[in-house]
Design a protein around this motif. Structure first.
Motif, PDB file in Angstrom:
ATOM      1  N   ARG A  39       0.818  -1.209   0.000  1.00  0.00           N
ATOM      2  CA  ARG A  39       0.000   0.000   0.000  1.00  0.00           C
ATOM      3  C   ARG A  39       0.855   1.264   0.000  1.00  0.00           C
ATOM      4  NH1 ARG A  39      -5.334  -0.837   2.324  1.00  0.00           N
ATOM      5  NH2 ARG A  39      -5.166   1.343   2.965  1.00  0.00           N
ATOM      6  N   ALA A  40       0.438   2.244  -0.769  1.00  0.00           N
ATOM      7  CA  ALA A  40       1.146   3.518  -0.816  1.00  0.00           C
ATOM      8  C   ALA A  40       0.888   4.354   0.433  1.00  0.00           C
ATOM      9  CB  ALA A  40       0.725   4.298  -2.067  1.00  0.00           C
ATOM     10  N   ASP A  41      -0.281   4.176   1.063  1.00  0.00           N
ATOM     11  CA  ASP A  41      -0.618   5.031   2.213  1.00  0.00           C
ATOM     12  C   ASP A  41       0.037   4.565   3.506  1.00  0.00           C
ATOM     13  OD1 ASP A  41      -2.250   2.774   2.437  1.00  0.00           O
ATOM     14  OD2 ASP A  41      -4.114   3.890   2.718  1.00  0.00           O
ATOM     15  N   THR A  42       0.055   3.258   3.773  1.00  0.00           N
ATOM     16  CA  THR A  42       0.568   2.755   5.049  1.00  0.00           C
ATOM     17  C   THR A  42       1.884   1.996   4.923  1.00  0.00           C
ATOM     18  OG1 THR A  42      -0.726   0.731   4.817  1.00  0.00           O
ATOM     19  CG2 THR A  42      -1.751   2.562   6.035  1.00  0.00           C
ATOM     20  N   HIS A  43       2.305   1.722   3.699  1.00  0.00           N
ATOM     21  CA  HIS A  43       3.573   1.034   3.408  1.00  0.00           C
ATOM     22  C   HIS A  43       3.657  -0.365   4.018  1.00  0.00           C
ATOM     23  CE1 HIS A  43       5.297   4.486   1.333  1.00  0.00           C
ATOM     24  NE2 HIS A  43       4.684   5.203   2.248  1.00  0.00           N
ATOM     25  N   ASN A  44       2.525  -1.045   4.070  1.00  0.00           N
ATOM     26  CA  ASN A  44       2.540  -2.465   4.407  1.00  0.00           C
ATOM     27  C   ASN A  44       1.609  -3.179   3.432  1.00  0.00           C
ATOM     28  OD1 ASN A  44       0.116  -1.590   5.562  1.00  0.00           O
ATOM     29  ND2 ASN A  44       0.933  -1.632   7.621  1.00  0.00           N
ATOM     30  N   TRP A  45       1.522  -4.483   3.567  1.00  0.00           N
ATOM     31  CA  TRP A  45       0.865  -5.308   2.559  1.00  0.00           C
ATOM     32  C   TRP A  45      -0.579  -5.609   2.939  1.00  0.00           C
ATOM     33  CZ3 TRP A  45       3.409  -6.759  -1.932  1.00  0.00           C
ATOM     34  CH2 TRP A  45       4.782  -6.480  -1.974  1.00  0.00           C
ATOM     35  N   SER A  46      -1.431  -5.681   1.931  1.00  0.00           N
ATOM     36  CA  SER A  46      -2.827  -6.047   2.151  1.00  0.00           C
ATOM     37  C   SER A  46      -3.363  -6.742   0.908  1.00  0.00           C
ATOM     38  CB  SER A  46      -3.681  -4.822   2.490  1.00  0.00           C
ATOM     39  OG  SER A  46      -3.821  -3.981   1.368  1.00  0.00           O
ATOM     40  N   LEU A  47      -4.573  -7.246   1.043  1.00  0.00           N
ATOM     41  CA  LEU A  47      -5.254  -7.831  -0.101  1.00  0.00           C
ATOM     42  C   LEU A  47      -5.760  -6.714  -1.002  1.00  0.00           C
ATOM     43  CD1 LEU A  47      -7.298 -10.433   1.924  1.00  0.00           C
ATOM     44  CD2 LEU A  47      -5.482 -10.969   0.279  1.00  0.00           C
ATOM     45  N   ASN A 136      -3.194  -5.062   9.083  1.00  0.00           N
ATOM     46  CA  ASN A 136      -3.815  -5.143  10.408  1.00  0.00           C
ATOM     47  C   ASN A 136      -4.231  -6.584  10.691  1.00  0.00           C
ATOM     48  OD1 ASN A 136      -6.107  -5.452   8.821  1.00  0.00           O
ATOM     49  ND2 ASN A 136      -7.061  -3.538   9.433  1.00  0.00           N
ATOM     50  N   ILE A 137      -4.832  -6.792  11.871  1.00  0.00           N
ATOM     51  CA  ILE A 137      -5.250  -8.136  12.266  1.00  0.00           C
ATOM     52  C   ILE A 137      -6.322  -8.676  11.318  1.00  0.00           C
ATOM     53  CG2 ILE A 137      -6.969  -7.375  13.948  1.00  0.00           C
ATOM     54  CD1 ILE A 137      -6.083  -9.824  15.656  1.00  0.00           C
ATOM     55  N   THR A 139      -6.605  -8.214   8.104  1.00  0.00           N
ATOM     56  CA  THR A 139      -5.932  -8.736   6.911  1.00  0.00           C
ATOM     57  C   THR A 139      -5.347 -10.118   7.206  1.00  0.00           C
ATOM     58  OG1 THR A 139      -5.413  -6.492   6.184  1.00  0.00           O
ATOM     59  CG2 THR A 139      -4.155  -8.273   5.183  1.00  0.00           C
ATOM     60  N   ALA A 140      -4.717 -10.264   8.366  1.00  0.00           N
ATOM     61  CA  ALA A 140      -4.151 -11.566   8.748  1.00  0.00           C
ATOM     62  C   ALA A 140      -5.247 -12.619   8.879  1.00  0.00           C
ATOM     63  CB  ALA A 140      -3.374 -11.436  10.059  1.00  0.00           C
ATOM     64  N   GLU A 141      -6.379 -12.251   9.470  1.00  0.00           N
ATOM     65  CA  GLU A 141      -7.487 -13.198   9.623  1.00  0.00           C
ATOM     66  C   GLU A 141      -8.075 -13.591   8.262  1.00  0.00           C
ATOM     67  OE1 GLU A 141     -10.099 -11.124  12.307  1.00  0.00           O
ATOM     68  OE2 GLU A 141      -9.005 -11.846  14.080  1.00  0.00           O
ATOM     69  N   MET A 142      -8.173 -12.642   7.347  1.00  0.00           N
ATOM     70  CA  MET A 142      -8.707 -12.942   6.019  1.00  0.00           C
ATOM     71  C   MET A 142      -7.783 -13.901   5.271  1.00  0.00           C
ATOM     72  SD  MET A 142     -10.548  -9.417   4.703  1.00  0.00           S
ATOM     73  CE  MET A 142      -9.127  -8.346   4.838  1.00  0.00           C
ATOM     74  N   ILE A 143      -6.486 -13.650   5.361  1.00  0.00           N
ATOM     75  CA  ILE A 143      -5.531 -14.519   4.682  1.00  0.00           C
ATOM     76  C   ILE A 143      -5.514 -15.907   5.311  1.00  0.00           C
ATOM     77  CG2 ILE A 143      -3.068 -14.851   4.186  1.00  0.00           C
ATOM     78  CD1 ILE A 143      -2.937 -11.763   3.827  1.00  0.00           C
TER      79      ILE A 143
END
Length: 156
Positions: A39-47, A136-137, A139-143
């Motif tokens: 992500r460009a806004d938070t600089h971490n990974w998401s779906l 966030n948590i 995202t981890a739960e979804m993955i």
């Protein structure tokens, strides 16, 4: 041109914590790795995924947001679950609890973005057991749910 719904809400409430509806897509490659975007806004990974616009369904938002985040045209295949424990604090001070519907999606066209956008810095497929720092948590739960779904539905 109509004003962006989230920007309009933020103009009215400032950084007050709000609840937002989002949709996300699980995109798997042929090795059953999951596509994530940096992500460009938070600089971490998401779906790949994002906020619903006013009048949009979760499925419509998923298709639109996956295209915006990844460049892929997708079709929703299966609603996996609704998640409601996601809280995000953005670098600009905005805080939101996200209620997300997670879809398994199937690519039907398009190509992965090869350059950065205002939302996506990079795209990469990851093994479920070798994930980077996540948003966030939720995202981890979804993955984790997607990992279980893959294990339950494919002979790996």
């Amino acid at each position: 041109m109509k004003e962006d719904y989230i920007k309009m809400i933020r103009r009215l409430v400032g950084h007050t914590p709000i609840i937002l509806n989002t949709a996300a897509g699980i995109v798997l490659n042929d090795k059953h790795k999951v596509l994530l975007n940096l992500r460009a806004d938070t600089h971490n990974w998401s779906l790949p995924g994002g906020f619903l616009e006013y009048g949009e369904t979760y499925a419509q938002a998923c298709v639109r947001e996956v295209k915006e985040d990844s460049g892929l045209d997708v079709k929703t295949k299966l609603l996996l679950k609704t998640f409601d424990r996601g809280t995000v604090e953005y670098p600009n001070g905005d805080v939101a609890q996200t209620i997300t519907q997670l879809f398994l999606v199937r690519p039907i066209g398009g190509e992965l973005l090869e350059k950065q956008t205002d939302e996506t810095l990079a795209l990469k497929y990851f093994s479920f057991n070798e994930l980077p720092e996540l948003l966030n948590i939720q995202t981890a739960e979804m993955i984790a749910l997607a990992d279980k779904w893959v294990k339950d539905n494919y002979d790996l």
